[in-house]
Scaffold this motif. Structure first.
Motif, PDB file in Angstrom:
ATOM      1  N   HIS A  35      72.665  15.904 -42.941  1.00  0.00           N
ATOM      2  CA  HIS A  35      71.790  17.250 -42.908  1.00  0.00           C
ATOM      3  C   HIS A  35      70.991  17.141 -41.827  1.00  0.00           C
ATOM      4  O   HIS A  35      69.998  16.322 -41.836  1.00  0.00           O
ATOM      5  N   VAL A  40      73.096  25.258 -36.200  1.00  0.00           N
ATOM      6  CA  VAL A  40      74.513  24.628 -35.686  1.00  0.00           C
ATOM      7  C   VAL A  40      74.936  25.078 -34.376  1.00  0.00           C
ATOM      8  O   VAL A  40      75.673  24.077 -33.955  1.00  0.00           O
ATOM      9  N   HIS A  41      74.578  25.751 -33.551  1.00  0.00           N
ATOM     10  CA  HIS A  41      74.877  26.197 -32.390  1.00  0.00           C
ATOM     11  C   HIS A  41      74.475  24.994 -31.538  1.00  0.00           C
ATOM     12  O   HIS A  41      75.185  24.335 -30.576  1.00  0.00           O
ATOM     13  N   TRP A  44      76.477  21.800 -32.566  1.00  0.00           N
ATOM     14  CA  TRP A  44      77.558  21.666 -31.913  1.00  0.00           C
ATOM     15  C   TRP A  44      77.718  21.529 -30.259  1.00  0.00           C
ATOM     16  O   TRP A  44      78.669  21.001 -29.867  1.00  0.00           O
ATOM     17  N   HIS A 100      84.349  24.771 -35.459  1.00  0.00           N
ATOM     18  CA  HIS A 100      83.201  23.680 -35.041  1.00  0.00           C
ATOM     19  C   HIS A 100      84.095  22.166 -35.762  1.00  0.00           C
ATOM     20  O   HIS A 100      83.310  21.556 -36.590  1.00  0.00           O
ATOM     21  N   VAL A 122      81.111  20.569 -38.232  1.00  0.00           N
ATOM     22  CA  VAL A 122      79.843  21.061 -38.111  1.00  0.00           C
ATOM     23  C   VAL A 122      79.657  22.328 -38.861  1.00  0.00           C
ATOM     24  O   VAL A 122      80.296  23.322 -38.332  1.00  0.00           O
ATOM     25  N   HIS A 123      78.823  22.322 -39.700  1.00  0.00           N
ATOM     26  CA  HIS A 123      78.631  23.674 -40.728  1.00  0.00           C
ATOM     27  C   HIS A 123      77.330  24.166 -41.022  1.00  0.00           C
ATOM     28  O   HIS A 123      76.216  23.425 -41.097  1.00  0.00           O
ATOM     29  N   PRO A 124      76.937  25.516 -40.893  1.00  0.00           N
ATOM     30  CA  PRO A 124      75.794  26.003 -40.921  1.00  0.00           C
ATOM     31  C   PRO A 124      75.425  25.801 -42.365  1.00  0.00           C
ATOM     32  O   PRO A 124      76.017  26.006 -43.395  1.00  0.00           O
ATOM     33  N   GLU A 125      74.028  25.936 -42.419  1.00  0.00           N
ATOM     34  CA  GLU A 125      73.344  25.828 -43.620  1.00  0.00           C
ATOM     35  C   GLU A 125      71.842  25.940 -43.626  1.00  0.00           C
ATOM     36  O   GLU A 125      71.252  26.119 -42.471  1.00  0.00           O
ATOM     37  N   THR A 133      72.062  22.446 -40.377  1.00  0.00           N
ATOM     38  CA  THR A 133      73.283  22.091 -39.991  1.00  0.00           C
ATOM     39  C   THR A 133      73.786  20.692 -40.869  1.00  0.00           C
ATOM     40  O   THR A 133      73.123  19.777 -40.868  1.00  0.00           O
ATOM     41  N   VAL A 135      76.683  18.216 -40.992  1.00  0.00           N
ATOM     42  CA  VAL A 135      77.603  17.392 -40.356  1.00  0.00           C
ATOM     43  C   VAL A 135      78.242  16.450 -41.149  1.00  0.00           C
ATOM     44  O   VAL A 135      77.710  15.635 -41.859  1.00  0.00           O
ATOM     45  N   SER A 171      69.052  16.658 -31.920  1.00  0.00           N
ATOM     46  CA  SER A 171      68.996  17.933 -32.060  1.00  0.00           C
ATOM     47  C   SER A 171      67.680  18.557 -32.573  1.00  0.00           C
ATOM     48  O   SER A 171      67.207  19.668 -32.236  1.00  0.00           O
TER      49      SER A 171
END
Length: 185
Positions: A35, A40-41, A44, A100, A122-125, A133, A135, A171
């Motif tokens: 996490h 996310v962008h 990614w 993603h 890769v997932h938004p949260e 994100t 991952v 990141s």
């Protein structure tokens, strides 16, 4: 606000959907989750750079790839000293910018990771009320002669944990409010 069980349920759902490895008897497989406190962008933008894994993978010293980033393209990766390898040849198997998803397969090199393939999603949260994100990276690989399933998984998981930790560090530094960093994309 989600509790720990909710987070695990979401992780499990993503793993079942995108990380479908079918290991043979002489292989091991695993999935790891990280996490990251960055949108996310941004995460990614680092992960999808098949041609520049050294942006966040600390064991990669150099990467050479011909052509554009597209499925089927191959990269030659030089590995920093300290690992039992110096080169790895890897083919891009999946690249989906909308969902993603990035998948690679190792097709050569001077190491013991035979029939290795991995998928990273890769997932938004939301983390602490801010964009974050999740991952997930999974893999399947042959167990080398002289090693156990446990030893092989432990070794590969250690490399992936290091890469994911570095991805989080890079990141999160890029996501610091009030600071801007060039993405060099």
């Amino acid at each position: 606000m989600m509790n720990g069980d909710d987070v695990i349920a979401i992780e499990t759902q993503h793993i079942r959907m995108h990380h479908k490895h079918e290991p043979r008897d002489n292989q091991c497989t695993s999935a790891l989750v990280k996490h990251i406190k960055a949108p996310v962008h941004l995460v990614w933008s680092l992960v999808r750079r098949f041609d520049q894994p050294q942006k966040y993978k600390p064991f990669v010293s150099r990467c050479i790839m011909q052509g554009n980033i597209s499925i089927g393209n191959v990269r030659e990766v030089n590995v920093k000293s300290g690992l039992p390898a110096t080169t790895s040849t890897e083919r891009l198997e999946q690249l989906n910018d909308e969902e993603h998803i990035l998948g690679i397969r190792i097709v050569g090199g001077d190491h013991r990771l035979r029939n290795y393939s991995s998928v990273i999603t890769v997932h938004p949260e939301v983390i602490d009320g801010r964009p974050g994100t999740m991952v997930i990276e999974s893999f399947v690989v042959d167990v080398p002669d002289g090693n156990t399933v446990e030893e092989t998984c432990y070794f590969v998981e250690g490399l992936i944990k290091c890469n994911l930790s570095s991805l989080a560090d890079v990141s999160e530094r890029m996501a610091v409010p009030g600071r801007t960093y060039p993405l060099n994309v």
